[in-house]
Motif scaffolding. Sequence first.
Motif, PDB file in Angstrom:
ATOM      1  N   ALA A 199       0.828  -1.207   0.000  1.00 18.59           N
ATOM      2  CA  ALA A 199       0.000   0.000   0.000  1.00 18.59           C
ATOM      3  C   ALA A 199       0.861   1.256   0.000  1.00 18.59           C
ATOM      4  O   ALA A 199       0.566   2.236  -0.704  1.00 18.59           O
ATOM      5  N   THR A 200       1.940   1.234   0.785  1.00 18.63           N
ATOM      6  CA  THR A 200       2.828   2.395   0.865  1.00 18.63           C
ATOM      7  C   THR A 200       3.524   2.653  -0.465  1.00 18.63           C
ATOM      8  O   THR A 200       3.672   3.809  -0.901  1.00 18.63           O
ATOM      9  N   THR A 201       3.947   1.584  -1.144  1.00 20.31           N
ATOM     10  CA  THR A 201       4.627   1.757  -2.432  1.00 20.31           C
ATOM     11  C   THR A 201       3.676   2.318  -3.483  1.00 20.31           C
ATOM     12  O   THR A 201       4.058   3.187  -4.287  1.00 20.31           O
ATOM     13  N   LEU A 202       2.420   1.847  -3.479  1.00 18.96           N
ATOM     14  CA  LEU A 202       1.418   2.422  -4.385  1.00 18.96           C
ATOM     15  C   LEU A 202       1.204   3.903  -4.070  1.00 18.96           C
ATOM     16  O   LEU A 202       1.105   4.741  -4.979  1.00 18.96           O
ATOM     17  N   TYR A 203       1.139   4.236  -2.792  1.00 20.56           N
ATOM     18  CA  TYR A 203       0.950   5.631  -2.378  1.00 20.56           C
ATOM     19  C   TYR A 203       2.090   6.513  -2.882  1.00 20.56           C
ATOM     20  O   TYR A 203       1.866   7.606  -3.429  1.00 20.56           O
ATOM     21  N   GLN A 204       3.331   6.036  -2.722  1.00 14.54           N
ATOM     22  CA  GLN A 204       4.481   6.807  -3.178  1.00 14.54           C
ATOM     23  C   GLN A 204       4.459   7.012  -4.694  1.00 14.54           C
ATOM     24  O   GLN A 204       4.783   8.100  -5.196  1.00 14.54           O
ATOM     25  N   ALA A 205       4.056   5.971  -5.433  1.00 15.29           N
ATOM     26  CA  ALA A 205       3.978   6.100  -6.895  1.00 15.29           C
ATOM     27  C   ALA A 205       2.892   7.089  -7.299  1.00 15.29           C
ATOM     28  O   ALA A 205       3.078   7.902  -8.222  1.00 15.29           O
ATOM     29  N   ALA A 206       1.752   7.041  -6.602  1.00 15.00           N
ATOM     30  CA  ALA A 206       0.646   7.951  -6.922  1.00 15.00           C
ATOM     31  C   ALA A 206       1.014   9.400  -6.626  1.00 15.00           C
ATOM     32  O   ALA A 206       0.632  10.316  -7.373  1.00 15.00           O
ATOM     33  N   LEU A 207       1.763   9.625  -5.536  1.00 15.31           N
ATOM     34  CA  LEU A 207       2.215  10.983  -5.232  1.00 15.31           C
ATOM     35  C   LEU A 207       3.064  11.539  -6.368  1.00 15.31           C
ATOM     36  O   LEU A 207       2.888  12.696  -6.796  1.00 15.31           O
ATOM     37  N   ARG A 208       3.977  10.725  -6.876  1.00 18.62           N
ATOM     38  CA  ARG A 208       4.901  11.188  -7.908  1.00 18.62           C
ATOM     39  C   ARG A 208       4.230  11.308  -9.277  1.00 18.62           C
ATOM     40  O   ARG A 208       4.654  12.122 -10.110  1.00 18.62           O
ATOM     41  N   ALA A 209       3.188  10.493  -9.491  1.00 19.74           N
ATOM     42  CA  ALA A 209       2.427  10.624 -10.739  1.00 19.74           C
ATOM     43  C   ALA A 209       1.433  11.776 -10.659  1.00 19.74           C
ATOM     44  O   ALA A 209       0.843  12.157 -11.684  1.00 19.74           O
ATOM     45  N   GLU A 210       1.242  12.300  -9.451  1.00 17.97           N
ATOM     46  CA  GLU A 210       0.328  13.420  -9.185  1.00 17.97           C
ATOM     47  C   GLU A 210      -1.110  13.101  -9.588  1.00 17.97           C
ATOM     48  O   GLU A 210      -1.835  13.960 -10.093  1.00 17.97           O
ATOM     49  N   ILE A 211      -1.504  11.841  -9.320  1.00 16.90           N
ATOM     50  CA  ILE A 211      -2.919  11.520  -9.443  1.00 16.90           C
ATOM     51  C   ILE A 211      -3.556  11.724  -8.065  1.00 16.90           C
ATOM     52  O   ILE A 211      -2.861  11.852  -7.048  1.00 16.90           O
ATOM     53  N   THR A 212      -4.861  11.761  -8.019  1.00 17.07           N
ATOM     54  CA  THR A 212      -5.560  12.127  -6.790  1.00 17.07           C
ATOM     55  C   THR A 212      -5.502  10.998  -5.760  1.00 17.07           C
ATOM     56  O   THR A 212      -5.804   9.837  -6.078  1.00 17.07           O
ATOM     57  N   ILE A 213      -5.108  11.345  -4.524  1.00 13.41           N
ATOM     58  CA  ILE A 213      -5.147  10.394  -3.410  1.00 13.41           C
ATOM     59  C   ILE A 213      -6.523  10.558  -2.754  1.00 13.41           C
ATOM     60  O   ILE A 213      -6.770  11.517  -2.025  1.00 13.41           O
ATOM     61  N   THR A 214      -7.407   9.617  -3.031  1.00 10.89           N
ATOM     62  CA  THR A 214      -8.774   9.714  -2.519  1.00 10.89           C
ATOM     63  C   THR A 214      -8.850   9.349  -1.045  1.00 10.89           C
ATOM     64  O   THR A 214      -9.614   9.947  -0.281  1.00 10.89           O
ATOM     65  N   GLU A 215      -8.060   8.361  -0.636  1.00  9.14           N
ATOM     66  CA  GLU A 215      -8.041   7.941   0.770  1.00  9.14           C
ATOM     67  C   GLU A 215      -6.655   7.422   1.114  1.00  9.14           C
ATOM     68  O   GLU A 215      -6.047   6.674   0.347  1.00  9.14           O
ATOM     69  N   ARG A 216      -6.185   7.832   2.273  1.00 13.87           N
ATOM     70  CA  ARG A 216      -4.908   7.340   2.796  1.00 13.87           C
ATOM     71  C   ARG A 216      -4.865   7.603   4.290  1.00 13.87           C
ATOM     72  O   ARG A 216      -5.240   8.680   4.747  1.00 13.87           O
ATOM     73  N   LYS A 217      -4.443   6.620   5.049  1.00 14.29           N
ATOM     74  CA  LYS A 217      -4.284   6.774   6.497  1.00 14.29           C
ATOM     75  C   LYS A 217      -2.912   6.251   6.898  1.00 14.29           C
ATOM     76  O   LYS A 217      -2.433   5.253   6.352  1.00 14.29           O
ATOM     77  N   ASN A 218      -2.315   6.938   7.853  1.00 13.69           N
ATOM     78  CA  ASN A 218      -1.005   6.498   8.337  1.00 13.69           C
ATOM     79  C   ASN A 218      -1.163   5.341   9.315  1.00 13.69           C
ATOM     80  O   ASN A 218      -2.261   5.056   9.817  1.00 13.69           O
ATOM     81  N   HIS A 219      -0.060   4.675   9.618  1.00 11.99           N
ATOM     82  CA  HIS A 219      -0.060   3.612  10.611  1.00 11.99           C
ATOM     83  C   HIS A 219      -0.257   4.194  12.011  1.00 11.99           C
ATOM     84  O   HIS A 219       0.007   5.371  12.254  1.00 11.99           O
ATOM     85  N   SER A 220      -0.680   3.339  12.927  1.00 14.99           N
ATOM     86  CA  SER A 220      -0.826   3.780  14.315  1.00 14.99           C
ATOM     87  C   SER A 220       0.532   4.044  14.952  1.00 14.99           C
ATOM     88  O   SER A 220       0.667   4.907  15.823  1.00 14.99           O
ATOM     89  N   MET A 221       1.560   3.306  14.495  1.00 16.00           N
ATOM     90  CA  MET A 221       2.928   3.487  14.979  1.00 16.00           C
ATOM     91  C   MET A 221       3.854   3.636  13.781  1.00 16.00           C
ATOM     92  O   MET A 221       3.510   3.249  12.664  1.00 16.00           O
ATOM     93  N   ILE A 222       5.032   4.188  14.036  1.00 16.92           N
ATOM     94  CA  ILE A 222       5.958   4.491  12.955  1.00 16.92           C
ATOM     95  C   ILE A 222       6.446   3.202  12.293  1.00 16.92           C
ATOM     96  O   ILE A 222       6.519   2.147  12.927  1.00 16.92           O
ATOM     97  N   VAL A 223       6.754   3.273  10.996  1.00 15.25           N
ATOM     98  CA  VAL A 223       7.338   2.142  10.276  1.00 15.25           C
ATOM     99  C   VAL A 223       8.751   2.512   9.860  1.00 15.25           C
ATOM    100  O   VAL A 223       9.094   3.696   9.750  1.00 15.25           O
ATOM    101  N   GLY A 224       9.567   1.495   9.610  1.00 17.68           N
ATOM    102  CA  GLY A 224      10.976   1.751   9.351  1.00 17.68           C
ATOM    103  C   GLY A 224      11.368   1.772   7.889  1.00 17.68           C
ATOM    104  O   GLY A 224      12.524   2.050   7.572  1.00 17.68           O
ATOM    105  N   TYR A 225      10.438   1.490   6.971  1.00 15.74           N
ATOM    106  CA  TYR A 225      10.817   1.364   5.565  1.00 15.74           C
ATOM    107  C   TYR A 225      10.513   2.604   4.728  1.00 15.74           C
ATOM    108  O   TYR A 225      10.725   2.601   3.508  1.00 15.74           O
ATOM    109  N   VAL A 226      10.005   3.664   5.351  1.00 11.96           N
ATOM    110  CA  VAL A 226       9.734   4.904   4.629  1.00 11.96           C
ATOM    111  C   VAL A 226       9.771   6.047   5.633  1.00 11.96           C
ATOM    112  O   VAL A 226       9.632   5.836   6.847  1.00 11.96           O
ATOM    113  N   GLN A 227       9.974   7.267   5.151  1.00  9.79           N
ATOM    114  CA  GLN A 227      10.066   8.419   6.041  1.00  9.79           C
ATOM    115  C   GLN A 227       8.723   8.674   6.722  1.00  9.79           C
ATOM    116  O   GLN A 227       7.668   8.316   6.195  1.00  9.79           O
ATOM    117  N   PRO A 228       8.731   9.297   7.918  1.00  6.47           N
ATOM    118  CA  PRO A 228       7.469   9.622   8.587  1.00  6.47           C
ATOM    119  C   PRO A 228       6.539  10.414   7.666  1.00  6.47           C
ATOM    120  O   PRO A 228       6.972  11.296   6.927  1.00  6.47           O
TER     121      PRO A 228
END
Length: 254
Positions: free
Chosen positions: A50-79
């Motif tokens: 899900a995070t990788t799709l989100y990052q690709a969508a940000l860079r393609a500048e398509i609309t992010i209709t829904e996205r929620k962060n994790h309850s706790m921090i993850v180590g594989y991407v920036q906060p």
Amino acid sequence: MDGVLLMPGETLSGYERMQPFTIKNGYKMAKAYQNGLVIDSVGGGACQIATTLYQAALRAEITITERKNHSMIVGYVQPSGDAAIAGDYKDIKVTNNRKTPIYVEAVTSGRDVTFTIWGKEDRPAGRTIEFVSEVLSETPKGKTYIDDDSKSKGYIKKQSEGHKGRVSKLWKIVKENGVEVSKDLISSDTYRKADDIYIRGTRHSAPAAPAAPAPTQAPESDNSGPADTQAAPEAQAPEVSQGPAFDPNLNPGQ
């Protein structure tokens, strides 16, 4: 998630494309978050997709209709760069905001996954975008102990690794020919802290049973009445008898 064609205005739901999270559907046990703990769960790790799709969508500048962060921090991407999947209440949804179709491609290589969003490029040349994570505050993690009376006192074992709490923002910076033309806030996120969890033994060892005392023999009674305490009479020294007195005037042999 691979091979999705989105016509203008259509939306892709990560949850709808990935569920059900079952062994039969190809998922395995992996780490996941639940109630402030790191647990093993079927489908754990799907949030990385899900995070990788989100990052690709940000860079393609398509609309992010829904996205929620994790309850706790993850180590594989920036906060503030993550996207969580949890049931049907945390999803990643992206919508084609272009006038032409787009195609979502997902490929894996070993442990890596790559998303590419194909479409007609209509953005001007010399335009670049950058996403910057800003951490506003951090809350240090602590230690929590769970008492276990099945373990001896002194037993300590870490059950779960904790995380710092963070408050962060994600900014989108647009430059044209190297000059910044805009800086927009994408999201503000709060990640709760999670303590390191330890199992602590509380059972006390049973004290050793005291040694039984040696039996005491009762004094024997001779029923002879009170003992005679009168001392025995002392023995008198024998008297020495003396012979006749010596007369110096007598001649020997007379």
